[in-house]
Design a protein around this motif. Sequence first.
Motif, PDB file in Angstrom:
ATOM      1  N   PRO A   1      26.096  16.822   7.179  1.00 20.39           N
ATOM      2  CA  PRO A   1      26.556  17.599   8.341  1.00 20.39           C
ATOM      3  C   PRO A   1      25.664  18.766   8.733  1.00 20.39           C
ATOM      4  CG  PRO A   1      28.391  17.059   6.899  1.00 20.39           C
ATOM      5  CD  PRO A   1      27.145  16.636   6.174  1.00 20.39           C
ATOM      6  N   HIS A   2      25.063  19.440   7.738  1.00 20.27           N
ATOM      7  CA  HIS A   2      24.217  20.581   8.102  1.00 20.27           C
ATOM      8  C   HIS A   2      23.032  20.133   8.948  1.00 20.27           C
ATOM      9  CE1 HIS A   2      22.242  18.909   4.564  1.00 20.27           C
ATOM     10  NE2 HIS A   2      21.147  19.565   4.881  1.00 20.27           N
TER      11      HIS A   2
ATOM     12  N   ARG B   1      25.685  13.265  11.058  1.00 20.76           N
ATOM     13  CA  ARG B   1      27.005  13.892  11.103  1.00 20.76           C
ATOM     14  C   ARG B   1      27.841  13.497   9.877  1.00 20.76           C
ATOM     15  NH1 ARG B   1      30.579  13.084  16.388  1.00 20.76           N
ATOM     16  NH2 ARG B   1      29.553  15.001  17.025  1.00 20.76           N
ATOM     17  N   TYR B   2      27.704  12.248   9.443  1.00 17.33           N
ATOM     18  CA  TYR B   2      28.500  11.762   8.320  1.00 17.33           C
ATOM     19  C   TYR B   2      27.713  11.801   7.006  1.00 17.33           C
ATOM     20  CZ  TYR B   2      31.141  10.109  12.296  1.00 17.33           C
ATOM     21  OH  TYR B   2      31.823  10.056  13.478  1.00 17.33           O
TER      22      TYR B   2
ATOM     23  N   ALA C   1      32.461  27.924  10.363  1.00 20.06           N
ATOM     24  CA  ALA C   1      33.466  27.606  11.379  1.00 20.06           C
ATOM     25  C   ALA C   1      33.775  28.829  12.226  1.00 20.06           C
ATOM     26  CB  ALA C   1      34.740  27.093  10.709  1.00 20.06           C
TER      27      ALA C   1
ATOM     28  N   HIS D   1      34.660  22.935  14.116  1.00 25.94           N
ATOM     29  CA  HIS D   1      35.133  22.307  12.878  1.00 25.94           C
ATOM     30  C   HIS D   1      34.419  22.844  11.633  1.00 25.94           C
ATOM     31  CE1 HIS D   1      37.647  19.408  14.912  1.00 25.94           C
ATOM     32  NE2 HIS D   1      36.646  19.069  15.702  1.00 25.94           N
TER      33      HIS D   1
ATOM     34  N   ALA E   1      24.317  19.519  12.678  1.00 22.84           N
ATOM     35  CA  ALA E   1      24.434  20.743  13.458  1.00 22.84           C
ATOM     36  C   ALA E   1      23.057  21.236  13.896  1.00 22.84           C
ATOM     37  CB  ALA E   1      25.151  21.819  12.643  1.00 22.84           C
TER      38      ALA E   1
ATOM     39  N   TYR F   1      28.368  18.619  21.425  1.00 18.64           N
ATOM     40  CA  TYR F   1      28.462  18.274  20.015  1.00 18.64           C
ATOM     41  C   TYR F   1      28.259  19.508  19.130  1.00 18.64           C
ATOM     42  CZ  TYR F   1      28.161  13.322  21.325  1.00 18.64           C
ATOM     43  OH  TYR F   1      28.389  12.073  21.858  1.00 18.64           O
TER      44      TYR F   1
ATOM     45  N   GLN G   1      31.397  21.415  19.016  1.00 21.00           N
ATOM     46  CA  GLN G   1      32.352  20.768  18.127  1.00 21.00           C
ATOM     47  C   GLN G   1      32.019  21.067  16.664  1.00 21.00           C
ATOM     48  OE1 GLN G   1      31.912  16.752  19.521  1.00 21.00           O
ATOM     49  NE2 GLN G   1      33.441  16.978  21.134  1.00 21.00           N
ATOM     50  N   SER G   2      30.717  21.123  16.347  1.00 19.87           N
ATOM     51  CA  SER G   2      30.306  21.472  14.990  1.00 19.87           C
ATOM     52  C   SER G   2      30.753  22.890  14.646  1.00 19.87           C
ATOM     53  CB  SER G   2      28.784  21.362  14.848  1.00 19.87           C
ATOM     54  OG  SER G   2      28.351  20.028  14.987  1.00 19.87           O
TER      55      SER G   2
ATOM     56  N   ASP H   1      31.296  22.044  10.813  1.00 23.18           N
ATOM     57  CA  ASP H   1      30.477  20.949  10.292  1.00 23.18           C
ATOM     58  C   ASP H   1      29.031  21.398  10.156  1.00 23.18           C
ATOM     59  OD1 ASP H   1      32.634  19.258  10.205  1.00 23.18           O
ATOM     60  OD2 ASP H   1      32.218  18.329  12.140  1.00 23.18           O
ATOM     61  N   GLY H   2      28.682  21.873   8.957  1.00 20.73           N
ATOM     62  CA  GLY H   2      27.301  22.267   8.708  1.00 20.73           C
ATOM     63  C   GLY H   2      26.987  23.689   9.109  1.00 20.73           C
TER      64      GLY H   2
END
Length: 272
Positions: free
Chosen positions: A118-119, A114-115, A153, A147, A122, A140, A143-144, A149-150
């Motif tokens: 990110p791709h 995740r950190y 959006a 936001h 996800a 999760y 949430q990706s 994340d990867g």
Amino acid sequence: MKIYRDFDALFEAADAGDADAQYELALGHMTGYCKGQVLTPSGAAAFGWMLKAAEQEHAAAMENIGRAYLSGFMGPNAGERFLTVNREEGLSWLQKAAVAGAAGACRELGLYYRYDAPHKAAEYFYKAAYYFGDTLALRYYGQSLYHGDGVAADKDAGRKVICSALSMDADLTAAEAQELEQEYGITVTIPADDAARQECRQRADDYYLTALKRRAEAGDPAGQYELALRYYLGRGTAPDMTAARAWLERAAEGGHDAAIRQMAAQAAQTRH
């Protein structure tokens, strides 16, 4: 998994090389209790038995070994750090566990990436949710989406996925619900009583079983073996010995060690 009658039988099987017994004994060393026997909690002892099971490609054991290498300890006592953190080794074990069918390993990889990437996070959350029926990974993944994340959006899609995951969470707390409502602008309903919690658990079990059947039909030996056990035991589905036998045979044909041993044991019983 074979059920052992007492601690001595379990230890004897573990010492003889049975991966399931080694895994169960490792859990006993983590918690301090196993088959009525009180043990001195020891992450190091747990790691030793867990590694023996992992080296035999026991999915849950490989997942635990991966976590241990990433954290430096095993069990509830974070202060007992007996391992040198080795991220490369930890990720390697988690990847093996994910391939072997451990949903938690797939989710753990998502949390790690995740950190870092990110791709990848996800991707792992999606796989854990879709292929393994993991409801926490589904949250999760939502949430990706929310936001970006990867993945592209999409707040509306993210909210829907999160709400779907929460509808299967029987242990959702008021504090957690409030936090989610504030962050994602959703309405979260906490199970009001035991009946409502049971409905949540049933939805989660149905979600998992659907994913398990999908894996089995796609040719995953680990999924086929677990589905066979569920048909034998009637867990989440009506008992069906014909279906259980068929899935067990397919798992054995795919090289699943436990299925092969089970088939051999059944053949030996038939001969007698």
